[in-house]
Design an enzyme around this catalytic site. Structure first.
Site, PDB file in Angstrom:
ATOM      1  N   GLU A 138       0.866  -1.170   0.000  1.00 38.16           N
ATOM      2  CA  GLU A 138       0.000   0.000   0.000  1.00 38.16           C
ATOM      3  C   GLU A 138       0.906   1.225   0.000  1.00 38.16           C
ATOM      4  O   GLU A 138       2.018   1.180   0.532  1.00 38.16           O
ATOM      5  CB  GLU A 138      -0.934   0.018   1.205  1.00 38.16           C
ATOM      6  CG  GLU A 138      -1.892  -1.162   1.293  1.00 38.16           C
ATOM      7  CD  GLU A 138      -2.830  -1.275   0.107  1.00 38.16           C
ATOM      8  OE1 GLU A 138      -3.065  -0.256  -0.576  1.00 38.16           O
ATOM      9  OE2 GLU A 138      -3.320  -2.387  -0.161  1.00 38.16           O
ATOM     10  N   HIS A 144      -7.247   2.450   1.266  1.00 35.67           N
ATOM     11  CA  HIS A 144      -6.703   1.561   2.299  1.00 35.67           C
ATOM     12  C   HIS A 144      -6.969   1.998   3.738  1.00 35.67           C
ATOM     13  O   HIS A 144      -6.762   1.219   4.667  1.00 35.67           O
ATOM     14  CB  HIS A 144      -5.196   1.359   2.099  1.00 35.67           C
ATOM     15  CG  HIS A 144      -4.405   2.618   1.927  1.00 35.67           C
ATOM     16  ND1 HIS A 144      -4.381   3.631   2.863  1.00 35.67           N
ATOM     17  CD2 HIS A 144      -3.589   3.012   0.917  1.00 35.67           C
ATOM     18  CE1 HIS A 144      -3.574   4.603   2.448  1.00 35.67           C
ATOM     19  NE2 HIS A 144      -3.104   4.268   1.257  1.00 35.67           N
ATOM     20  N   HIS A 153      -8.500  -2.110   1.190  1.00 34.39           N
ATOM     21  CA  HIS A 153      -7.275  -2.778   0.783  1.00 34.39           C
ATOM     22  C   HIS A 153      -6.309  -2.841   1.968  1.00 34.39           C
ATOM     23  O   HIS A 153      -6.230  -1.915   2.769  1.00 34.39           O
ATOM     24  CB  HIS A 153      -6.603  -2.017  -0.361  1.00 34.39           C
ATOM     25  CG  HIS A 153      -7.324  -2.123  -1.660  1.00 34.39           C
ATOM     26  ND1 HIS A 153      -6.677  -2.175  -2.871  1.00 34.39           N
ATOM     27  CD2 HIS A 153      -8.648  -2.201  -1.955  1.00 34.39           C
ATOM     28  CE1 HIS A 153      -7.566  -2.259  -3.848  1.00 34.39           C
ATOM     29  NE2 HIS A 153      -8.767  -2.270  -3.309  1.00 34.39           N
ATOM     30  N   ASP A 168      -4.385  -8.775   1.417  1.00 31.99           N
ATOM     31  CA  ASP A 168      -4.378  -8.938  -0.041  1.00 31.99           C
ATOM     32  C   ASP A 168      -3.324  -9.936  -0.502  1.00 31.99           C
ATOM     33  O   ASP A 168      -3.523 -10.651  -1.487  1.00 31.99           O
ATOM     34  CB  ASP A 168      -4.161  -7.583  -0.721  1.00 31.99           C
ATOM     35  CG  ASP A 168      -5.391  -6.689  -0.622  1.00 31.99           C
ATOM     36  OD1 ASP A 168      -6.392  -7.134  -0.021  1.00 31.99           O
ATOM     37  OD2 ASP A 168      -5.347  -5.557  -1.125  1.00 31.99           O
TER      38      ASP A 168
END
Length: 219
Positions: free
Chosen positions: A9, A57, A149, A154
């Site tokens: 991220e 995120h 996210h 992920d």
């Protein structure tokens, strides 16, 4: 074969605009089985998180203020991935941010190879959406915890998707196909009438081109 599925991220979308890594998550796969070994860190980027990235995120600049710098965890991460086959979804994005953080080296120098699961999915499922969410839905992988996210979550989902996508036939087949070994083969006569070709109108062609363009925006 030792493999590492990983995800990142960031503060924004572009390295060239000065954006930085803020989360790194990775999981180990050995002989096509998750081993339970993980690598995960939030990272202090020394710059603000863009509003658009925060919406994706949910990681704020305030939350990252006391987190380690990438330089503090670099050696541990490189040791974790050393010699493994790396798997990332839209790999060029993640590799670009990681290489930007590394001190005098690149990720590919520490790995056996890098597999882009997005490119693999586009080849296997041409003409369909191939986001991580879409692939999880296609392969029956639970995404109920993915409200936002997150690099570690992920990476875990990506590992499941990759194993399903490369493990043989995983989608439903027609009943007739399942029974194909018990069915006869029928051939059409050679003198059958030619099929009429119906060409797309200009409007239909434009709609098709717009749809194909939207597929390229999958992440």
């Amino acid at each position: 074969m030792r493999q590492i599925a990983f995800d990142t991220e960031t503060t924004g979308l572009s390295v060239s605009a000065g954006h930085r890594l803020i989360e790194l998550g990775a999981v180990e796969i050995q002989d096509r089985k998750l081993t339970g070994k993980r690598f995960h860190h939030y990272l202090k980027p020394d710059r603000d998180v863009d509003d658009g990235a925060f919406e994706v995120h949910g990681i704020s600049s305030a939350f990252l203020a006391d987190k380690p710098l990438f330089a503090d965890i670099q050696d541990a991460f490189l040791e974790f991935i050393e010699g493994a086959e790396l798997i990332a979804h839209n790999a060029s994005f993640d590799l670009g941010f990681l290489d930007n953080e590394l001190d005098g080296t690149t990720i590919v120098e520490h790995s056996a190879t890098v597999i882009d699961s997005l490119a693999l999915a586009r080849k296997k499922h041409f003409g369909r959406r191939n986001t991580l969410n879409a692939l999880c839905s296609r392969y029956g992988i639970d995404i109920s915890e993915r409200n936002l996210h997150g690099a570690l979550l992920d990476a875990e989902l990506l590992a499941d998707v990759y194993l399903a996508m490369t493990g043989g036939q995983s989608e439903l087949v027609l009943e007739d196909d399942a029974k194909k070994n018990n069915s006869n083969v029928f051939r059409l006569p050679k003198n059958r009438p030619r099929l009429k070709v119906v060409r797309a109108s200009a409007e239909e062609q434009a709609a098709h081109e717009a749809y194909m363009k939207s597929l390229k925006e999958d992440e």
